[in-house]
Write a protein that holds these residues in place. Structure first.
Motif, PDB file in Angstrom:
ATOM      1  N   TRP A  78       5.357  -5.010   1.534  1.00 54.82           N
ATOM      2  CA  TRP A  78       4.583  -4.538   2.689  1.00 54.82           C
ATOM      3  C   TRP A  78       4.928  -3.085   3.009  1.00 54.82           C
ATOM      4  O   TRP A  78       4.027  -2.280   3.297  1.00 54.82           O
ATOM      5  CB  TRP A  78       4.836  -5.411   3.908  1.00 54.82           C
ATOM      6  CG  TRP A  78       4.051  -6.679   3.947  1.00 54.82           C
ATOM      7  CD1 TRP A  78       4.527  -7.951   3.805  1.00 54.82           C
ATOM      8  CD2 TRP A  78       2.638  -6.810   4.138  1.00 54.82           C
ATOM      9  NE1 TRP A  78       3.507  -8.856   3.899  1.00 54.82           N
ATOM     10  CE2 TRP A  78       2.328  -8.182   4.100  1.00 54.82           C
ATOM     11  CE3 TRP A  78       1.605  -5.899   4.328  1.00 54.82           C
ATOM     12  CZ2 TRP A  78       1.030  -8.670   4.259  1.00 54.82           C
ATOM     13  CZ3 TRP A  78       0.305  -6.375   4.484  1.00 54.82           C
ATOM     14  CH2 TRP A  78       0.035  -7.744   4.449  1.00 54.82           C
ATOM     15  N   ALA A  79       6.214  -2.751   2.963  1.00 58.79           N
ATOM     16  CA  ALA A  79       6.633  -1.380   3.277  1.00 58.79           C
ATOM     17  C   ALA A  79       6.076  -0.385   2.262  1.00 58.79           C
ATOM     18  O   ALA A  79       5.590   0.688   2.628  1.00 58.79           O
ATOM     19  CB  ALA A  79       8.159  -1.295   3.330  1.00 58.79           C
ATOM     20  N   ARG A  80       6.143  -0.745   0.985  1.00 57.65           N
ATOM     21  CA  ARG A  80       5.603   0.151  -0.042  1.00 57.65           C
ATOM     22  C   ARG A  80       4.090   0.283   0.101  1.00 57.65           C
ATOM     23  O   ARG A  80       3.536   1.372  -0.057  1.00 57.65           O
ATOM     24  CB  ARG A  80       5.976  -0.349  -1.438  1.00 57.65           C
ATOM     25  CG  ARG A  80       7.464  -0.297  -1.716  1.00 57.65           C
ATOM     26  CD  ARG A  80       8.031   1.112  -1.669  1.00 57.65           C
ATOM     27  NE  ARG A  80       7.637   1.833  -2.870  1.00 57.65           N
ATOM     28  CZ  ARG A  80       7.456   3.138  -2.934  1.00 57.65           C
ATOM     29  NH1 ARG A  80       7.645   3.884  -1.873  1.00 57.65           N
ATOM     30  NH2 ARG A  80       7.109   3.719  -4.056  1.00 57.65           N
ATOM     31  N   LEU A  81       3.408  -0.825   0.419  1.00 60.94           N
ATOM     32  CA  LEU A  81       1.961  -0.778   0.622  1.00 60.94           C
ATOM     33  C   LEU A  81       1.619   0.134   1.801  1.00 60.94           C
ATOM     34  O   LEU A  81       0.699   0.952   1.720  1.00 60.94           O
ATOM     35  CB  LEU A  81       1.420  -2.190   0.854  1.00 60.94           C
ATOM     36  CG  LEU A  81      -0.087  -2.322   1.057  1.00 60.94           C
ATOM     37  CD1 LEU A  81      -0.868  -1.748  -0.114  1.00 60.94           C
ATOM     38  CD2 LEU A  81      -0.449  -3.787   1.287  1.00 60.94           C
ATOM     39  N   ALA A  82       2.380   0.022   2.875  1.00 65.66           N
ATOM     40  CA  ALA A  82       2.161   0.899   4.034  1.00 65.66           C
ATOM     41  C   ALA A  82       2.353   2.357   3.652  1.00 65.66           C
ATOM     42  O   ALA A  82       1.560   3.228   4.040  1.00 65.66           O
ATOM     43  CB  ALA A  82       3.115   0.514   5.170  1.00 65.66           C
ATOM     44  N   THR A  83       3.392   2.643   2.875  1.00 63.19           N
ATOM     45  CA  THR A  83       3.659   4.014   2.441  1.00 63.19           C
ATOM     46  C   THR A  83       2.500   4.553   1.614  1.00 63.19           C
ATOM     47  O   THR A  83       2.023   5.674   1.846  1.00 63.19           O
ATOM     48  CB  THR A  83       4.973   4.064   1.632  1.00 63.19           C
ATOM     49  OG1 THR A  83       6.046   3.636   2.473  1.00 63.19           O
ATOM     50  CG2 THR A  83       5.261   5.455   1.120  1.00 63.19           C
ATOM     51  N   PHE A  84       2.031   3.768   0.664  1.00 59.08           N
ATOM     52  CA  PHE A  84       0.939   4.229  -0.195  1.00 59.08           C
ATOM     53  C   PHE A  84      -0.378   4.340   0.568  1.00 59.08           C
ATOM     54  O   PHE A  84      -1.172   5.246   0.300  1.00 59.08           O
ATOM     55  CB  PHE A  84       0.797   3.320  -1.426  1.00 59.08           C
ATOM     56  CG  PHE A  84       1.739   3.690  -2.519  1.00 59.08           C
ATOM     57  CD1 PHE A  84       1.448   4.736  -3.388  1.00 59.08           C
ATOM     58  CD2 PHE A  84       2.936   3.016  -2.672  1.00 59.08           C
ATOM     59  CE1 PHE A  84       2.327   5.101  -4.400  1.00 59.08           C
ATOM     60  CE2 PHE A  84       3.828   3.369  -3.672  1.00 59.08           C
ATOM     61  CZ  PHE A  84       3.522   4.410  -4.545  1.00 59.08           C
ATOM     62  N   ARG A  85      -0.614   3.454   1.504  1.00 57.26           N
ATOM     63  CA  ARG A  85      -1.834   3.575   2.301  1.00 57.26           C
ATOM     64  C   ARG A  85      -1.800   4.838   3.161  1.00 57.26           C
ATOM     65  O   ARG A  85      -2.809   5.539   3.290  1.00 57.26           O
ATOM     66  CB  ARG A  85      -2.035   2.336   3.166  1.00 57.26           C
ATOM     67  CG  ARG A  85      -2.545   1.139   2.378  1.00 57.26           C
ATOM     68  CD  ARG A  85      -2.736  -0.083   3.253  1.00 57.26           C
ATOM     69  NE  ARG A  85      -3.315  -1.193   2.502  1.00 57.26           N
ATOM     70  CZ  ARG A  85      -3.479  -2.404   2.987  1.00 57.26           C
ATOM     71  NH1 ARG A  85      -3.123  -2.679   4.246  1.00 57.26           N
ATOM     72  NH2 ARG A  85      -4.007  -3.346   2.244  1.00 57.26           N
ATOM     73  N   SER A  86      -0.649   5.142   3.759  1.00 57.71           N
ATOM     74  CA  SER A  86      -0.524   6.362   4.557  1.00 57.71           C
ATOM     75  C   SER A  86      -0.716   7.600   3.687  1.00 57.71           C
ATOM     76  O   SER A  86      -1.429   8.541   4.059  1.00 57.71           O
ATOM     77  CB  SER A  86       0.847   6.410   5.241  1.00 57.71           C
ATOM     78  OG  SER A  86       0.962   5.381   6.185  1.00 57.71           O
ATOM     79  N   PHE A  87      -0.085   7.587   2.515  1.00 55.33           N
ATOM     80  CA  PHE A  87      -0.202   8.708   1.575  1.00 55.33           C
ATOM     81  C   PHE A  87      -1.663   8.904   1.156  1.00 55.33           C
ATOM     82  O   PHE A  87      -2.168  10.034   1.122  1.00 55.33           O
ATOM     83  CB  PHE A  87       0.693   8.433   0.357  1.00 55.33           C
ATOM     84  CG  PHE A  87       0.567   9.437  -0.743  1.00 55.33           C
ATOM     85  CD1 PHE A  87       1.133  10.695  -0.615  1.00 55.33           C
ATOM     86  CD2 PHE A  87      -0.102   9.124  -1.916  1.00 55.33           C
ATOM     87  CE1 PHE A  87       1.030  11.632  -1.644  1.00 55.33           C
ATOM     88  CE2 PHE A  87      -0.211  10.046  -2.945  1.00 55.33           C
ATOM     89  CZ  PHE A  87       0.352  11.306  -2.804  1.00 55.33           C
ATOM     90  N   THR A  88      -2.347   7.817   0.852  1.00 53.60           N
ATOM     91  CA  THR A  88      -3.744   7.900   0.422  1.00 53.60           C
ATOM     92  C   THR A  88      -4.624   8.417   1.548  1.00 53.60           C
ATOM     93  O   THR A  88      -5.535   9.223   1.315  1.00 53.60           O
ATOM     94  CB  THR A  88      -4.241   6.529  -0.076  1.00 53.60           C
ATOM     95  OG1 THR A  88      -3.387   6.110  -1.140  1.00 53.60           O
ATOM     96  CG2 THR A  88      -5.671   6.594  -0.566  1.00 53.60           C
ATOM     97  N   HIS A  89      -4.364   7.969   2.761  1.00 46.71           N
ATOM     98  CA  HIS A  89      -5.116   8.472   3.920  1.00 46.71           C
ATOM     99  C   HIS A  89      -4.969   9.993   4.025  1.00 46.71           C
ATOM    100  O   HIS A  89      -5.942  10.696   4.302  1.00 46.71           O
ATOM    101  CB  HIS A  89      -4.627   7.802   5.205  1.00 46.71           C
ATOM    102  CG  HIS A  89      -5.178   8.434   6.439  1.00 46.71           C
ATOM    103  ND1 HIS A  89      -6.483   8.244   6.850  1.00 46.71           N
ATOM    104  CD2 HIS A  89      -4.623   9.278   7.337  1.00 46.71           C
ATOM    105  CE1 HIS A  89      -6.697   8.948   7.951  1.00 46.71           C
ATOM    106  NE2 HIS A  89      -5.582   9.579   8.264  1.00 46.71           N
TER     107      HIS A  89
END
Length: 172
Positions: A78-89
């Motif tokens: 979940w933490a890695r997914l959050a990081t990648f979603r923020s980065f992609t945004h």
């Protein structure tokens, strides 16, 4: 047990290098992040994808999404997914809904609020979504003070120092 083998390997490597692992570091190595080996395999596949181009990042997010679908309590995923979603945004505005980045972050925080990867996810959200560079920097310093041997946090702090123009602090 893949996690037991991982712990044994880490112990042997530190012994061979004559490096003593502090108790918190040993305990973190012994933690089992998930009971679902397929979810863990998906997570490892995501971590193995090189590059930060949008196609690579989409593949990473798809694997992490599959991992958390299999195990909704897999906090690191979940933490890695959050990081990648923020980065992609940040990198591709409109490609990721801010609410989906927040959802993944909230889930990571609810599962493991003080874990190193949760700190990274919180910092990424502050930096890339909320555009609060000062807040991200302060939070990363807190994370590094709490986990001074966590290489990914040190690297992230160095990156924040460089972006703030503090090359000397980044090198330190």
């Amino acid at each position: 047990d893949v996690f037991e083998v991982q712990e044994q390997i880490a112990g042997r490597v530190s012994g061979a290098l004559n490096v003593a692992l502090a108790t918190p570091d040993r305990e973190r190595l012994a933690e089992q992040p998930t009971n679902d080996l397929e979810a863990y395999n998906l997570y490892l596949q995501a971590e193995a994808i090189p590059g930060s181009d949008i196609e690579s990042v989409r593949r990473v997010m798809a694997l992490l999404e599959a991992a958390v679908r299999r195990d909704s309590t897999f906090s690191i995923a979940w933490a890695r997914l959050a990081t990648f979603r923020s980065f992609t945004h940040f990198r591709t505005p409109g490609a990721i809904d801010v609410a989906s980045a927040r959802e993944a972050l909230d889930r990571a925080v609810s599962l493991a609020p003080d874990a190193p990867m949760t700190y990274r996810a919180r910092v990424s959200h502050l930096d890339f979504v909320e555009r609060d560079v000062a807040g991200a920097h302060a939070l990363m310093k807190e994370a590094v003070s709490r986990y001074p041997n966590e290489a990914s946090l040190l690297r992230s702090l160095g990156g924040l120092e460089v972006s703030n123009g503090n090359t000397e602090a980044a090198l330190t």
